[in-house]
Design a protein around this motif. Structure first.
Motif, mmCIF file in Angstrom:
data_model
loop_
_atom_site.group_PDB
_atom_site.id
_atom_site.type_symbol
_atom_site.label_atom_id
_atom_site.label_comp_id
_atom_site.label_asym_id
_atom_site.label_seq_id
_atom_site.Cartn_x
_atom_site.Cartn_y
_atom_site.Cartn_z
ATOM 1 N N THR A 109 33.218 32.538 42.570
ATOM 2 C CA THR A 109 33.944 33.368 41.611
ATOM 3 C C THR A 109 33.627 34.839 41.837
ATOM 4 N N HIS A 110 34.630 35.651 41.627
ATOM 5 C CA HIS A 110 34.490 37.104 41.729
ATOM 6 C C HIS A 110 34.998 37.709 40.422
ATOM 7 N N THR A 111 34.161 38.525 39.798
ATOM 8 C CA THR A 111 34.511 39.124 38.512
ATOM 9 C C THR A 111 34.642 40.634 38.657
ATOM 10 N N TYR A 125 49.748 46.337 37.059
ATOM 11 C CA TYR A 125 50.900 46.520 37.939
ATOM 12 C C TYR A 125 51.038 45.289 38.824
ATOM 13 N N THR A 126 52.230 44.752 38.911
ATOM 14 C CA THR A 126 52.493 43.496 39.610
ATOM 15 C C THR A 126 51.877 43.451 41.008
ATOM 16 N N ALA A 127 52.060 44.493 41.791
ATOM 17 C CA ALA A 127 51.564 44.492 43.169
ATOM 18 C C ALA A 127 50.043 44.430 43.250
ATOM 19 N N ARG A 128 49.355 44.835 42.212
ATOM 20 C CA ARG A 128 47.886 44.804 42.220
ATOM 21 C C ARG A 128 47.339 43.378 42.174
ATOM 22 N N PHE A 129 48.122 42.429 41.667
ATOM 23 C CA PHE A 129 47.630 41.054 41.589
ATOM 24 C C PHE A 129 47.286 40.503 42.972
ATOM 25 N N LEU A 130 48.075 40.854 43.978
ATOM 26 C CA LEU A 130 47.733 40.420 45.340
ATOM 27 C C LEU A 130 46.421 41.071 45.773
ATOM 28 N N ASP A 131 46.219 42.331 45.422
ATOM 29 C CA ASP A 131 44.941 42.990 45.718
ATOM 30 C C ASP A 131 43.785 42.257 45.041
ATOM 31 N N PHE A 132 43.969 41.836 43.788
ATOM 32 C CA PHE A 132 42.906 41.128 43.077
ATOM 33 C C PHE A 132 42.537 39.843 43.820
ATOM 34 N N ALA A 133 43.557 39.100 44.252
ATOM 35 C CA ALA A 133 43.317 37.841 44.962
ATOM 36 C C ALA A 133 42.659 38.088 46.326
ATOM 37 N N GLU A 157 40.898 40.702 47.268
ATOM 38 C CA GLU A 157 39.543 41.191 47.048
ATOM 39 C C GLU A 157 38.592 40.019 46.810
ATOM 40 N N ALA A 158 39.037 39.049 46.023
ATOM 41 C CA ALA A 158 38.209 37.867 45.753
ATOM 42 C C ALA A 158 37.968 37.066 47.033
ATOM 43 N N VAL A 159 38.990 36.928 47.873
ATOM 44 C CA VAL A 159 38.823 36.194 49.132
ATOM 45 C C VAL A 159 37.864 36.939 50.064
ATOM 46 N N THR A 161 38.611 32.685 40.860
ATOM 47 C CA THR A 161 37.927 31.569 41.492
ATOM 48 C C THR A 161 38.602 31.293 42.818
ATOM 49 N N VAL A 162 37.802 31.201 43.876
ATOM 50 C CA VAL A 162 38.320 30.999 45.229
ATOM 51 C C VAL A 162 37.852 29.644 45.748
ATOM 52 N N ARG A 163 38.817 28.858 46.207
ATOM 53 C CA ARG A 163 38.501 27.573 46.835
ATOM 54 C C ARG A 163 39.163 27.535 48.208
ATOM 55 N N LEU A 164 38.447 27.017 49.184
ATOM 56 C CA LEU A 164 39.042 26.782 50.503
ATOM 57 C C LEU A 164 39.744 25.435 50.419
ATOM 58 N N ALA A 165 41.044 25.481 50.158
ATOM 59 C CA ALA A 165 41.818 24.261 49.925
ATOM 60 C C ALA A 165 42.037 23.463 51.199
#
Length: 143
Positions: free
Chosen positions: A8-10, A25-33, A35-37, A82-86
């Protein structure tokens, strides 16, 4: 050390990440994901994208992204991703990333990257030095 739970990344949402509606901002959600990866790479593989690229000549460009927005975020929120290697492929990694503010679901994403030789930008197998950690992460996600 073998992980026993998902990574997990907080992070706190900042004012600069919002739009005119005063929500994330909508485009920031990809940045959030992403960044967590990247934090997952640093924590679980012991290296970041920059180091892999510069020191090893290995890139991990993303080749697929799918994202669903479930609820807005504001600068009052602390987002935990939360990041999982699916799935661990021959040269690819498929991540399932879920962002929450407390118990509230904010986003769900699937991101796929591939290991490449940066000099040729051609896919390469997942490097042997990372394979044990990758296999442990894939087993964790499937268990």
């Amino acid at each position: 050390m073998t992980p026993t739970e998902a990574f997990t990344h907080t992070r706190r949402i900042t004012w600069g990440e919002t739009d005119a509606a005063r929500i994330g901002y909508t485009a920031r959600f990809l940045d959030f994901a992403m960044e967590a990866v990247e934090r997952w790479f640093q924590d679980r593989l012991g290296t970041g994208w920059y180091e892999m690229n510069v020191d090893e000549g290995i890139g991990t460009p993303f080749v697929h992204v799918q994202m669903d927005f479930r609820s807005p975020v504001t600068p009052r929120d602390t987002l935990t991703s939360t990041v999982r290697l699916a799935r661990l492929g021959g040269s690819s990694l498929r991540f399932a990333v879920v962002g929450r503010v407390g118990e509230r679901l904010a986003y769900e994403a699937e991101l796929v990257c591939a290991f490449v030789d940066t000099a040729r930008m051609k896919p390469i197998p997942a490097p042997d030095r990372y394979r044990p950690a990758l296999e442990a992460e894939a087993a964790l996600a499937s268990g």
